[in-house]
Design an enzyme around this catalytic site. Structure first.
Site, PDB file in Angstrom:
ATOM      1  N   TYR A 119       2.196   1.953  -3.376  1.00 47.35           N
ATOM      2  CA  TYR A 119       1.111   2.467  -4.212  1.00 47.35           C
ATOM      3  C   TYR A 119       0.865   3.945  -3.889  1.00 47.35           C
ATOM      4  O   TYR A 119       0.761   4.779  -4.781  1.00 47.35           O
ATOM      5  CB  TYR A 119      -0.149   1.640  -3.962  1.00 47.35           C
ATOM      6  N   LYS A 126     -27.618 -13.093  -7.900  1.00 45.58           N
ATOM      7  CA  LYS A 126     -28.421 -11.880  -8.011  1.00 45.58           C
ATOM      8  C   LYS A 126     -27.949 -10.938  -6.918  1.00 45.58           C
ATOM      9  O   LYS A 126     -28.272 -11.083  -5.741  1.00 45.58           O
ATOM     10  CB  LYS A 126     -29.907 -12.182  -7.867  1.00 45.58           C
ATOM     11  N   ASP A 147       0.836  -1.200   0.000  1.00 42.98           N
ATOM     12  CA  ASP A 147       0.000   0.000   0.000  1.00 42.98           C
ATOM     13  C   ASP A 147       0.866   1.244   0.000  1.00 42.98           C
ATOM     14  O   ASP A 147       0.561   2.238  -0.648  1.00 42.98           O
ATOM     15  CB  ASP A 147      -0.903   0.028   1.239  1.00 42.98           C
ATOM     16  N   GLU A 201     -25.627 -16.778 -12.380  1.00 44.79           N
ATOM     17  CA  GLU A 201     -24.932 -15.684 -11.693  1.00 44.79           C
ATOM     18  C   GLU A 201     -25.609 -15.435 -10.353  1.00 44.79           C
ATOM     19  O   GLU A 201     -26.754 -15.820 -10.160  1.00 44.79           O
ATOM     20  CB  GLU A 201     -25.017 -14.401 -12.535  1.00 44.79           C
ATOM     21  N   CYS A 252     -12.294  -0.122  35.855  1.00 47.62           N
ATOM     22  CA  CYS A 252     -13.459  -0.981  35.622  1.00 47.62           C
ATOM     23  C   CYS A 252     -12.985  -2.318  35.057  1.00 47.62           C
ATOM     24  O   CYS A 252     -12.328  -2.365  34.031  1.00 47.62           O
ATOM     25  CB  CYS A 252     -14.394  -0.286  34.635  1.00 47.62           C
ATOM     26  N   GLU A 276     -23.788  -4.246 -11.135  1.00 44.05           N
ATOM     27  CA  GLU A 276     -24.384  -3.924  -9.847  1.00 44.05           C
ATOM     28  C   GLU A 276     -23.328  -3.318  -8.927  1.00 44.05           C
ATOM     29  O   GLU A 276     -22.281  -3.913  -8.712  1.00 44.05           O
ATOM     30  CB  GLU A 276     -24.918  -5.220  -9.227  1.00 44.05           C
ATOM     31  N   SER A 304     -36.179  -5.374 -15.758  1.00 43.18           N
ATOM     32  CA  SER A 304     -36.281  -6.036 -14.474  1.00 43.18           C
ATOM     33  C   SER A 304     -36.119  -7.545 -14.723  1.00 43.18           C
ATOM     34  O   SER A 304     -35.795  -7.943 -15.841  1.00 43.18           O
ATOM     35  CB  SER A 304     -37.647  -5.669 -13.914  1.00 43.18           C
ATOM     36  N   CYS A 317     -18.687   4.522  31.104  1.00 39.35           N
ATOM     37  CA  CYS A 317     -18.218   4.287  32.460  1.00 39.35           C
ATOM     38  C   CYS A 317     -16.863   4.972  32.544  1.00 39.35           C
ATOM     39  O   CYS A 317     -15.993   4.701  31.740  1.00 39.35           O
ATOM     40  CB  CYS A 317     -18.063   2.788  32.724  1.00 39.35           C
ATOM     41  N   ARG A 327     -30.293   3.205 -12.884  1.00 36.27           N
ATOM     42  CA  ARG A 327     -31.331   2.595 -13.683  1.00 36.27           C
ATOM     43  C   ARG A 327     -32.546   3.523 -13.835  1.00 36.27           C
ATOM     44  O   ARG A 327     -33.155   3.585 -14.891  1.00 36.27           O
ATOM     45  CB  ARG A 327     -31.724   1.298 -12.998  1.00 36.27           C
ATOM     46  N   LYS A 350     -29.353 -17.131 -17.036  1.00 36.10           N
ATOM     47  CA  LYS A 350     -29.522 -16.437 -18.319  1.00 36.10           C
ATOM     48  C   LYS A 350     -29.245 -17.409 -19.450  1.00 36.10           C
ATOM     49  O   LYS A 350     -28.259 -18.159 -19.397  1.00 36.10           O
ATOM     50  CB  LYS A 350     -28.544 -15.267 -18.405  1.00 36.10           C
TER      51      LYS A 350
HETATM   52  P1  AMP Z   1     -35.634  -6.765  -9.793  1.00 31.61           P
HETATM   53  O1  AMP Z   1     -35.104  -5.473  -9.289  1.00 31.61           O
HETATM   54  O2  AMP Z   1     -35.975  -7.739  -8.714  1.00 31.61           O
HETATM   55  O3  AMP Z   1     -36.689  -6.592 -10.833  1.00 31.61           O
HETATM   56  O4  AMP Z   1     -34.413  -7.476 -10.524  1.00 31.61           O
HETATM   57  C1  AMP Z   1     -33.743  -6.867 -11.593  1.00 31.61           C
HETATM   58  C2  AMP Z   1     -32.467  -6.325 -11.059  1.00 31.61           C
HETATM   59  O5  AMP Z   1     -31.644  -7.341 -10.556  1.00 31.61           O
HETATM   60  C3  AMP Z   1     -31.601  -5.688 -12.096  1.00 31.61           C
HETATM   61  O6  AMP Z   1     -32.013  -4.413 -12.422  1.00 31.61           O
HETATM   62  C4  AMP Z   1     -30.290  -5.676 -11.395  1.00 31.61           C
HETATM   63  O7  AMP Z   1     -30.187  -4.501 -10.598  1.00 31.61           O
HETATM   64  C5  AMP Z   1     -30.356  -6.817 -10.438  1.00 31.61           C
HETATM   65  N1  AMP Z   1     -29.339  -7.850 -10.653  1.00 31.61           N
HETATM   66  C6  AMP Z   1     -28.545  -8.330  -9.671  1.00 31.61           C
HETATM   67  N2  AMP Z   1     -27.700  -9.253 -10.122  1.00 31.61           N
HETATM   68  C7  AMP Z   1     -27.925  -9.387 -11.427  1.00 31.61           C
HETATM   69  C8  AMP Z   1     -27.348 -10.204 -12.439  1.00 31.61           C
HETATM   70  N3  AMP Z   1     -26.368 -11.086 -12.177  1.00 31.61           N
HETATM   71  N4  AMP Z   1     -27.827 -10.066 -13.696  1.00 31.61           N
HETATM   72  C9  AMP Z   1     -28.821  -9.180 -13.957  1.00 31.61           C
HETATM   73  N5  AMP Z   1     -29.400  -8.398 -13.039  1.00 31.61           N
HETATM   74  C10 AMP Z   1     -28.979  -8.493 -11.790  1.00 31.61           C
HETATM   75 ZN    ZN Z   2     -17.380   0.228  34.821  1.00 35.68          ZN
END
Ligand code: AMP
Ligand code: ZN
Length: 672
Positions: A37, A116, A34, A114, A435, A173, A83, A430, A137, A290
């Site tokens: 860096y 969520k 660190d 993946e 103590c 995300e 969504s 305290c 979003r 997916k």
């Molecule tokens: P929801 O908000 O329940 O409708 O789910 C959709 C949201 O899931 C997306 O807008 C993302 O923000 C979130 N999300 C989290 N992980 C993933 C992922 N691996 N692939 C796609 N969406 C994801």
């Molecule tokens: Zn004490």
């Protein structure tokens, strides 16, 4: 230096920093320390200050945040952010799969699984390899322009490697890892600020700051999971290829992603992570499957706001209701009275919860949590279980609002001393340094990993040593080697383990200064702050000698911490403990890299004005380490006056007396 050379030096530095950044934040495998860096960053910052014509918005120095905005701009999403449809059981998942097969005329798809991520989705656009726009979003069609905030997230590349496409938009995300969340809430609790209910809210609150310098202090991270747009390169044929492609451009991809050939493998992936979710450093509320082939994705299309080619398979909820039987108070290492809830044991996501922290009285009152309430418990992995709030409909008729002093009759439950609450703080304390609860916790803290790292002196041993009267404070640990016989008399202590412990105690004398400062247990001086103090002061002696003004003059140290250091060192008992550590031979200064080499021997220095490269106490420490003496006033014995920015009257006096005056860079030359 020729300006061409400067420019190429700046560019080389940036490339090097970006590489180390990538190794650290994206791959998690740093190659340099660190400190190294930091010194690269410092070098770059200096060059950019001196030659501002070469400063660019993509420079790694620009991740610290920008001046606050009045409001966020609007970003129209070229491809909407959709969504996801949810399922909660294998049956529902299989039903989704059957429908999908039908739509694909029986052609069997393969999948990518993946996690969520429970954070906030964002869209990042790069034009000609530069990060140009980052957006939330929003409603899926229009989001907010949060580019400045996203630039502070170190795992988001600001530039892409050579050969990057002319335009690329990726999505992912943003999340706050559990460790960062716990730390943030702890700090907020100590300051009396409202707490974040969960990591997701904390991430949202951090990302939607108009002042991006605040965002920069929050350890946000990102995983990228969608390639949304691409120009100037061929769009991959599968989702898995697109993930690999984005990875090759330096984006951070979740290493837990997995390809699945069948729907049974998707189920297995979800079941595996349902059980292992607690081991994750972030919140995931399920998995996403997916369909891999983009062509199949296109054939399936969307329904409403949900793609037909992806499905979220959720994990069970991590909330439960239970009875709060009692609010109890424990005494912390710094004397804080910490309220916690004793609960009717309840299983939340497979883990039995019996207790939950309640942070401080203000937070309890804000949520109006009372003894006898039915409360909503929430947990997530290694996040400390939270009490979301009471279920008011179930509140018993005779309940009363919580009052901490009343609960403990105004005295410390461990030692009976009268408790107090400093003005402007939220915690009760305290005051008694004797103590037992505090003394034991201080010993335990002193010996802990991030502190002196003394194996064998943990929670139990600290209690034993203290209660047996072998030690009264942590400095006494170093006297234990003269008490080997007494240790042997303690029941259930083997000779071998005693010798191991004594050896670990002996070895701890060589711990670095930063760990020692942390080990002292100064209020507000956590591991990071201890590191800063060590860097700035270089030794315990120079920390002890510092005035409040001198400490306050160091930009990375806030008033809270300087107050606390002064209070700590002002306490004779603490001074006594430090003296005992010194007498025992504990290392009290930074390792002197040039041991034995004292090029400044016999020389007297006086410093005036502000130094750019280090604090004054550190400069004085370095002089001492090299054999010189640092004095406060110019006298005839002074050899050098080091003149920093805005020098004071000492400069005039040195001129009058004909004393050699040197600049900061000349001084740095002498230190080399
Ligand atoms: P929801 O908000 O329940 O409708 O789910 C959709 C949201 O899931 C997306 O807008 C993302 O923000 C979130 N999300 C989290 N992980 C993933 C992922 N691996 N692939 C796609 N969406 C994801
Ligand atoms: Zn004490």
């Amino acid at each position: 230096m020729k300006t061409d050379d400067v420019q190429s030096e700046i560019e080389d530095l940036r490339a090097e920093i970006n590489r180390h950044n990538y190794l650290y934040y994206v791959l998690d495998s740093p190659e340099i320390s660190d400190a190294d860096y930091d010194s690269l960053m410092q070098k770059l910052r200096r060059l950019e200050e001196e030659f501002p014509q070469y400063l660019t918005p993509e420079s790694p120095t620009q991740r610290v945040g920008a001046p606050p905005l009045e409001a966020f701009g609007v970003v129209e999403h070229q491809v909407p952010l959709l969504s996801l449809a949810n399922v909660f059981s294998n049956e529902e998942l299989e039903a989704w799969y059957k429908r999908t097969l039908k739509l694909l005329d029986g052609q069997k798809p393969t999948f990518v699984c993946e996690h969520k991520m429970d954070g906030l989705s964002v869209a990042l656009t790069y034009i000609d390899g530069r990060f140009t726009v980052g957006a939330t979003r929003g409603d899926g069609y229009r989001g907010e322009n949060i580019t400045q905030n996203l630039k502070t997230i170190k795992s988001i590349p600001l530039t892409l490697p050579k050969g990057a496409p002319s335009l690329i938009e990726v999505r992912g995300e943003v999340f706050l890892p559990h460790a960062g969340f716990n730390k943030l809430n702890k700090e907020r609790a100590a300051e009396g600020q409202p707490l974040f209910a969960n990591p997701r809210n904390a991430a949202a609150g951090s990302l939607r700051q108009l002042d991006s310098t605040i965002t920069a202090t929050r350890p946000l991270d990102i995983y990228i999971y969608t390639l949304a747009r691409l120009e100037g390169a061929k769009f991959p044929e599968t989702h898995s290829e697109s993930l690999n492609y984005m990875k090759s451009l330096g984006f951070k991809i979740n290493p837990n992603n997995l390809s699945a050939d069948t729907i049974e493998q998707v189920e297995a992936y979800r079941n595996e992570w349902k059980d292992k979710r607690d081991s994750l450093p972030y919140d995931a509320d399920g998995i996403v499957a997916k369909i891999d082939r983009i062509e199949l994705q296109e054939r399936l299309g969307d329904v409403g706001r949900e793609p037909r080619w992806a499905i979220a398979y959720k994990f069970p909820a991590m909330q439960a209701n239970t009875l709060l039987k009692e609010i109890r108070i424990s005494v912390g290492r710094t004397g804080t009275l910490n309220p916690y809830a004793v609960l009717e044991p309840v299983s939340v996501g497979g883990v039995t919860i019996k207790q939950a922290t309640l942070h401080n009285e203000d937070d309890i009152r804000r949520k109006d949590i009372r003894e006898g309430d039915t409360v909503i418990i929430q947990r997530a992995g290694d996040v400390i279980p939270q009490i979301v709030g009471p279920v008011l409909a179930k509140r018993p008729a005779l309940s009363v609002a919580f009052n901490l002093p009343a609960k403990v009759n105004g005295v410390c439950p461990e030692c009976g001393s009268r408790i107090y609450k400093p003005e402007g703080e939220v915690m009760y304390y305290c005051p008694d340094a004797a103590c037992p609860a505090q003394a034991i916790l201080k010993i335990e803290h002193f010996a802990s990993r991030g502190a002196m790292d003394i194996r064998g002196v943990g929670e139990k041993m600290s209690v034993i040593l203290y209660k047996e009267g072998l030690i009264g404070d942590f400095a006494d640990l170093y006297t234990l080697r003269n008490k080997r016989d007494e240790l042997l008399n303690i029941e259930r202590m083997g000779e071998k383990s005693i010798d191991n412990m004594l050896e670990a105690i002996e070895n701890s004398k060589k711990r670095p200064l930063a760990n020692l400062i942390f080990a002292l247990g100064i209020r507000h001086a956590g591991e990071e702050m201890a590191g800063i103090l060590a860097d700035e002061f270089g030794s315990i002696d120079s920390l002890e000698a510092a005035s409040k003004d001198e400490i306050d003059a160091i930009p990375t140290i806030g008033v809270k911490i300087s107050d606390s250091i002064i209070a700590y060192l002002g306490n004779p008992k603490n001074r006594e403990i430090i003296q005992k550590l010194k007498d025992a031979g504990v290392t009290m200064s930074m390792e002197n890299k040039q041991t034995g080499n004292k090029p400044l021997a016999g020389m007297e220095f006086v410093i005036t004005g502000k130094l750019e490269s280090m604090s004054r106490p550190l400069a004085e420490e370095k002089i001492k380490q090299l054999g010189g003496a640092a004095k406060g006033d110019v006298t005839r014995k002074t050899d050098y006056l080091v003149a920093g920015a805005d020098p004071g009257s000492k400069l005039d006096r040195a001129r009058e007396m004909g004393i050699k005056i040197i600049s900061e860079s000349e001084f740095l030359g002498l230190l080399k």
